[in-house]
Design an enzyme around this catalytic site. Structure first.
Site, PDB file in Angstrom:
ATOM      1  N   ARG A  62       0.829  -1.209   0.000  1.00 37.97           N
ATOM      2  CA  ARG A  62       0.000   0.000   0.000  1.00 37.97           C
ATOM      3  C   ARG A  62       0.861   1.256   0.000  1.00 37.97           C
ATOM      4  NH1 ARG A  62      -3.036   2.592   4.842  1.00 37.97           N
ATOM      5  NH2 ARG A  62      -4.569   3.939   3.825  1.00 37.97           N
ATOM      6  N   HIS A  66       0.704   4.356  -2.609  1.00 38.97           N
ATOM      7  CA  HIS A  66       0.481   5.738  -2.169  1.00 38.97           C
ATOM      8  C   HIS A  66       1.631   6.651  -2.593  1.00 38.97           C
ATOM      9  CE1 HIS A  66      -3.001   5.515   0.889  1.00 38.97           C
ATOM     10  NE2 HIS A  66      -3.060   4.469   0.067  1.00 38.97           N
ATOM     11  N   VAL A  70       1.226   9.947  -5.997  1.00 36.28           N
ATOM     12  CA  VAL A  70       1.450  11.361  -5.671  1.00 36.28           C
ATOM     13  C   VAL A  70       2.868  11.727  -6.082  1.00 36.28           C
ATOM     14  CG1 VAL A  70       1.437  13.116  -3.864  1.00 36.28           C
ATOM     15  CG2 VAL A  70      -0.139  11.168  -3.717  1.00 36.28           C
ATOM     16  N   SER A  76       8.533  10.171  -2.040  1.00 33.16           N
ATOM     17  CA  SER A  76       8.100  11.357  -1.296  1.00 33.16           C
ATOM     18  C   SER A  76       7.196  11.001  -0.119  1.00 33.16           C
ATOM     19  CB  SER A  76       7.399  12.349  -2.223  1.00 33.16           C
ATOM     20  OG  SER A  76       6.337  11.744  -2.930  1.00 33.16           O
ATOM     21  N   ASN A  94      -2.893   9.031   4.457  1.00 35.80           N
ATOM     22  CA  ASN A  94      -1.647   8.330   4.766  1.00 35.80           C
ATOM     23  C   ASN A  94      -1.397   8.114   6.252  1.00 35.80           C
ATOM     24  OD1 ASN A  94      -0.881   7.992   2.090  1.00 35.80           O
ATOM     25  ND2 ASN A  94       0.214   9.950   2.013  1.00 35.80           N
ATOM     26  N   HIS A 192      -6.256  -5.835  -2.481  1.00 28.36           N
ATOM     27  CA  HIS A 192      -7.111  -5.871  -1.293  1.00 28.36           C
ATOM     28  C   HIS A 192      -7.357  -7.302  -0.823  1.00 28.36           C
ATOM     29  CE1 HIS A 192      -9.003  -1.640  -2.158  1.00 28.36           C
ATOM     30  NE2 HIS A 192      -7.725  -1.588  -1.829  1.00 28.36           N
ATOM     31  N   THR A 193      -6.752  -8.258  -1.496  1.00 25.54           N
ATOM     32  CA  THR A 193      -6.827  -9.644  -1.018  1.00 25.54           C
ATOM     33  C   THR A 193      -6.040  -9.829   0.269  1.00 25.54           C
ATOM     34  OG1 THR A 193      -6.603 -11.960  -1.675  1.00 25.54           O
ATOM     35  CG2 THR A 193      -4.827 -10.482  -2.325  1.00 25.54           C
TER      36      THR A 193
END
Length: 325
Positions: A62, A66, A70, A76, A94, A192-193
């Site tokens: 994840r 994320h 961005v 970053s 976040n 998402h598993t």
């Protein structure tokens, strides 16, 4: 002699990777001379953490997502806030990220072997890959040569990350803005598993979906009842599995869950409202589709890892991942 299907698939994926990254300035063997032990050091350090806390795998995957959504894959998201700047890390989407200590440990181990050579952005990409493979998920070749960004802004993260309540049209647009296809959207949603979320992320969906004290009608009512038993309207801290019963196993069970109208987020349920994403969910909702999903996931992760990368003399190689030099 016939080439085994899995070997052939790996050869084809490698060829696709090389074609995709040549224009980005990334190379599979970027550190061949400057840090030849890089991947073994990253893997060994990551493995020590995943063996103790397997749930870090979802967190690190994840984190990579994320980061890339961005300002591109520039590390970053790893930068800490200062008195003069609120960084991405402290943006609302976040604040539930975790596993930064894993990245810091890997960076320290790499610095001991190859000081000043390897970017935090590359380390994050490698750690995400290794974390997934360590829980028996797919692996993929990671093109390297990313440089670290010098800007990290909480507001950009707030508006740049697709939230869990997006509908299909909004999700498709968000992914398209990063040159990711509709297929990439549904494939990467398969992450998402594994992993967990907080009750607070679905409170509205359970208790006040349209403002009149109702639940989201797209959810299986039995699933709604089960979630309400775990999450009260004011619960901000309890955690729930994103793929009930299979949240620590990287598999296709997520798609079966979505097909049963038991996707945790509105963004999961949205996959049933678009013909292309719905078709993929249906096709991959049985265990026989595991190898196909793994191949697709690997290819989509390579594409995601190429988003707006900094290469050459752009950016920097951070000494520590939490602060610019």
């Amino acid at each position: 002699m016939a080439i085994p299907k899995l070997v052939l698939a790996c050869i084809l994926l490698f060829a696709i990777v090389l074609q995709q990254v040549n224009s980005q300035g990334l190379k599979i063997d970027f550190y061949k001379k400057t840090c030849p032990s890089l991947e073994s050091v990253v893997y060994a350090t990551t493995a020590r953490y995943i063996s103790r806390v397997p749930s870090f795998a979802a967190a690190l995957l994840r984190m990579h997502f994320h980061d890339c959504f961005v300002r591109g894959c520039d590390g970053s998201v790893l930068i800490s806030s200062t008195s003069n700047n609120t960084a991405e890390k402290d943006s609302i989407p976040n604040q539930s990220l975790r596993g930064f200590q894993v990245i810091d440990a890997v960076k320290s181990a790499v610095e001991r072997q190859c000081p000043g050579q390897v970017s935090c952005a590359d380390i994050l990409a490698l750690v995400a890959r290794d974390a997934v493979s360590l829980i028996n998920g797919p692996s993929w070749p990671v093109p390297l040569g990313r440089r670290d960004g010098r800007v990290s802004n909480a507001t950009e993260a707030l508006f740049g990350l697709p939230p869990p309540f997006f509908n299909a049209t909004q999700l498709i647009a968000a992914f398209a803005s990063k040159n990711l296809t509709v297929k990439d959207l549904v494939v990467l949603s398969g992450s998402h598993t594994i992993g967990f979320s907080h009750c607070s992320t679905i409170t509205t969906r359970l208790y006040n979906f349209t403002g009149v004290g109702d639940s989201d009608p797209s959810m299986d009512p039995n699933y709604v009842a089960a979630l309400k038993r775990k999450c009260s309207p004011t619960d901000r801290t309890s955690i729930i599995q994103m793929d009930p019963g299979s949240s620590q196993s990287f598999d296709v069970n997520y798609y079966a869950t979505v097909q049963k109208r038991r996707g945790l987020f509105q963004a999961d349920a949205a996959l049933l409202t678009n013909n292309e994403t719905n078709a993929y969910v249906t096709k991959h909702s049985t265990s026989s589709a595991t190898s196909s999903f793994f191949k697709d996931f690997a290819a989509s992760m390579v594409k995601m890892g190429n988003i707006q990368v900094l290469t050459g003399s752009a950016g920097e190689i951070r000494r520590i991942c939490s602060a610019i030099n």
